[in-house]
Design a protein around this motif. Structure first.
Motif, short mmCIF file in Angstrom:
data_model
loop_
_atom_site.label_atom_id
_atom_site.label_comp_id
_atom_site.label_asym_id
_atom_site.label_seq_id
_atom_site.Cartn_x
_atom_site.Cartn_y
_atom_site.Cartn_z
N PHE A 44 76.87 40.59 19.60
CA PHE A 44 75.96 39.88 20.49
C PHE A 44 76.46 38.50 20.91
CE2 PHE A 44 73.07 42.84 18.25
CZ PHE A 44 72.55 43.50 19.36
N ALA A 45 77.28 37.87 20.08
CA ALA A 45 77.77 36.53 20.41
C ALA A 45 79.26 36.50 20.69
CB ALA A 45 77.44 35.55 19.28
N HIS A 46 79.94 37.63 20.47
CA HIS A 46 81.38 37.73 20.70
C HIS A 46 82.15 36.64 19.96
CE1 HIS A 46 80.22 40.63 23.73
NE2 HIS A 46 79.50 39.71 24.34
N GLU A 68 63.91 29.91 21.93
CA GLU A 68 63.39 28.75 22.65
C GLU A 68 63.78 27.45 21.97
OE1 GLU A 68 61.59 31.22 21.47
OE2 GLU A 68 60.60 32.27 23.14
N VAL A 69 63.80 27.48 20.64
CA VAL A 69 64.13 26.28 19.89
C VAL A 69 65.57 25.85 20.13
CG1 VAL A 69 64.45 25.35 17.56
CG2 VAL A 69 62.40 26.65 18.10
N VAL A 70 66.52 26.78 20.02
CA VAL A 70 67.92 26.38 20.18
C VAL A 70 68.19 25.88 21.60
CG1 VAL A 70 68.74 27.86 18.32
CG2 VAL A 70 68.70 28.75 20.65
N ARG A 71 67.43 26.40 22.56
CA ARG A 71 67.56 25.87 23.91
C ARG A 71 67.04 24.44 24.01
NH1 ARG A 71 65.29 31.35 26.92
NH2 ARG A 71 67.29 32.47 27.02
N LEU A 115 73.80 28.87 21.32
CA LEU A 115 74.37 27.62 20.83
C LEU A 115 75.83 27.45 21.27
CD1 LEU A 115 72.78 27.51 17.26
CD2 LEU A 115 72.42 25.85 19.09
N LEU A 116 76.56 28.55 21.32
CA LEU A 116 77.94 28.46 21.78
C LEU A 116 77.99 27.97 23.23
CD1 LEU A 116 79.52 31.76 20.35
CD2 LEU A 116 79.57 29.45 19.37
N ARG A 141 80.20 25.29 17.95
CA ARG A 141 81.05 26.38 17.44
C ARG A 141 80.50 26.83 16.10
NH1 ARG A 141 85.13 25.02 13.65
NH2 ARG A 141 85.15 22.79 13.10
N LEU A 142 80.70 28.11 15.82
CA LEU A 142 80.24 28.68 14.55
C LEU A 142 81.32 28.43 13.50
CD1 LEU A 142 78.27 30.34 12.86
CD2 LEU A 142 79.36 32.41 13.76
#
Length: 470
Positions: A133-135, A409-412, A439-440, A445-446
């Motif tokens: 989902f996040a690649h 919504e929060v991370v946005r 977030l990316l 970055r993760l």
């Protein structure tokens, strides 16, 4: 909590599995055939995956590398569902389920898998979901947090139901009490007499609890019993749909006094404590590394595994690394499980929660632990809160521990704070992966991610991730 009786049904045929109820999405009645299949992999629901006649088959109670005989549960348009009924060639990771109720009870679906294999499977699910989902993958995979896989669960709800036995010649239809958890893929109840994941002090009393309810004059009007264990005491919350007569109340009081437990009665949405008569309506757990004691009501949300919770809090604080001059935001803070440890390290911490009762509990815990650099706010976290008075000072670092639906919504909304680090505690790797992608896109970055065995023997995957601003 709803005042309506849960839609529990009980099986009346001992340990024989109840017939599967076909879903509305099933395309046809499950086949009566019992084919033999080879299991190739595990799904993200920790079910075995096989291919049969060109169609994907998801198989409960099956592990990769096994050859099993299956019974169909449902046919669907793109896949079928089944359960392994005979293990012809077992995998090395297979073990004998330790619980006698494993075949029916829906609580611990992975007891056939060795604990190390369970956590390895969950780690793979987390990494697969992040890639899908996040690649992306974390720069560092954190070692799993693990602890004892038995006796860990400090909260549970047991349903009750009286059912009629099959008629026997010369006998009437005598109702039988069933006390337990929901069966797999069913609203039926499993009649349990022990539970290996509950504290041993509670598990060994299950037969006596069963006898107690059966002796009550109005026992059939008790819909369920909740158990909540703190580090110092166990509390029972008895949900009754009709007032308990004095004789029934005395039976409950005699039982909890003998065990040294707390007793709450709940006739509507609000339970009330009846024993001990003095003292607050509170249980507690400790976070020793931070010198904290956390108090909670038996029906408050708390992490169900105290041992993993302590490790999780330590890891979260270490990853976030709050400094004495920093302001930290804790979202979905509950009663302060992370907020108060953060306040031990940071200059100021703001804990935000949607449930007003939990923010009150957070303030109570801050006062009990003599912390005055922390505030708790109630807010709808699906809305933009950046203009709220408590948010205007900005935040250096942010921690969030959302429900299974995640925190899109929060991370946005929090990205514009420009926090250098964000620690995300998740109970659903799919929504964590979705929010990671967000977030990316917003300049993070993760850096690190790993799993925590909060729920051994179940398919739930708890994880933690660190995001750093690039």
């Amino acid at each position: 909590m709803s005042s309506k009786r849960p839609p529990f049904k009980a099986s009346t045929k001992g340990r024989k599995a109840a017939p599967h109820k076909r879903s509305a999405k099933s395309s046809s009645k499950p086949s009566a055939s019992t084919p033999t299949v080879a299991i190739d992999a595990l799904s993200h629901e920790v079910r075995g995956i096989a291919r049969l006649d060109g169609k994907t088959l998801f198989v409960d109670n099956a592990l990769p590398g096994e050859t099993v005989k299956v019974r169909y549960l449902a046919h669907r348009a793109k896949f079928d569902e089944a359960v392994a009924t005979e293990i012809i060639e077992p995998a090395p990771e297979r073990q004998q389920p330790p619980c006698p109720h494993f075949e029916l009870c829906g609580g611990c679906a992975l007891q056939h898998m060795q604990p190390d294999a369970q956590i390895a499977a969950k780690e793979k699910i987390l990494l697969d979901q992040l890639q899908r989902f996040a690649h992306t993958s974390p720069a560092d995979v954190l070692p799993p947090l693990t602890s004892d896989s038995v006796g860990y669960r400090n909260k549970a709800r047991l349903g009750t139901r009286y059912v009629k036995e099959a008629h026997k010649k010369g006998e009437g239809n005598k109702p039988r009490l069933v006390l337990g958890f929901r069966e797999k893929r069913s609203n039926n109840l499993t009649d349990i007499r022990e539970c290996l994941v509950m504290p041993e002090a509670f598990s060994r009393q299950l037969p006596h609890l069963h006898q107690l309810i059966d002796r009550c004059r109005e026992g059939r009007h008790i819909s369920h019993v909740e158990v909540a264990a703190g580090e110092e005491a166990i509390a029972l919350v008895v949900r009754h749909l009709k007032p308990l007569p004095e004789s029934d109340l005395q039976l409950w009081l005699d039982f909890v006094r003998q065990q040294g437990w707390h007793l709450y009665l709940q006739a509507d949405d609000t339970p009330h404590k009846v024993w001990p008569e003095d003292g607050e309506e509170r249980l507690s757990y400790t976070l020793p590394e931070f010198g904290l004691t956390m108090h909670f009501h038996p029906q408050d949300f708390v992490q169900v595994n105290f041992a993993i919770n302590r490790q999780m809090v330590q890891r979260a604080i270490a990853l976030l690394d709050p400094q004495p001059n920093e302001r930290v935001l804790d979202l979905f803070c509950g009663l302060g499980n992370f907020t108060l440890p953060l306040a031990k390290r940071a200059a100021e911490v703001v804990g935000v929660e949607g449930a007003l009762d939990l923010t009150r509990r957070g303030r109570e815990n801050a006062e009990r632990n003599q912390l005055n650099n922390v505030q708790f706010q109630a807010a709808d976290l699906t809305e933009d809160f950046s203009t709220s008075l408590w948010a205007r000072g900005g935040f250096d670092k942010i921690l969030l521990d959302p429900p299974r639906t995640g925190a899109l919504e929060v991370v946005r909304n929090i990205a514009h704070f420009g926090a250098q680090r964000i620690v995300y505690v998740s109970c659903n790797p799919a929504t964590l992966a979705r929010d990671t992608a967000e977030l990316l896109q917003r300049g993070y970055r993760l850096s690190k991610a790993g799993v925590m065995d909060m729920f051994p023997h179940t398919t739930h995957v708890e994880s933690i991730a660190l995001f750093e601003r690039q």
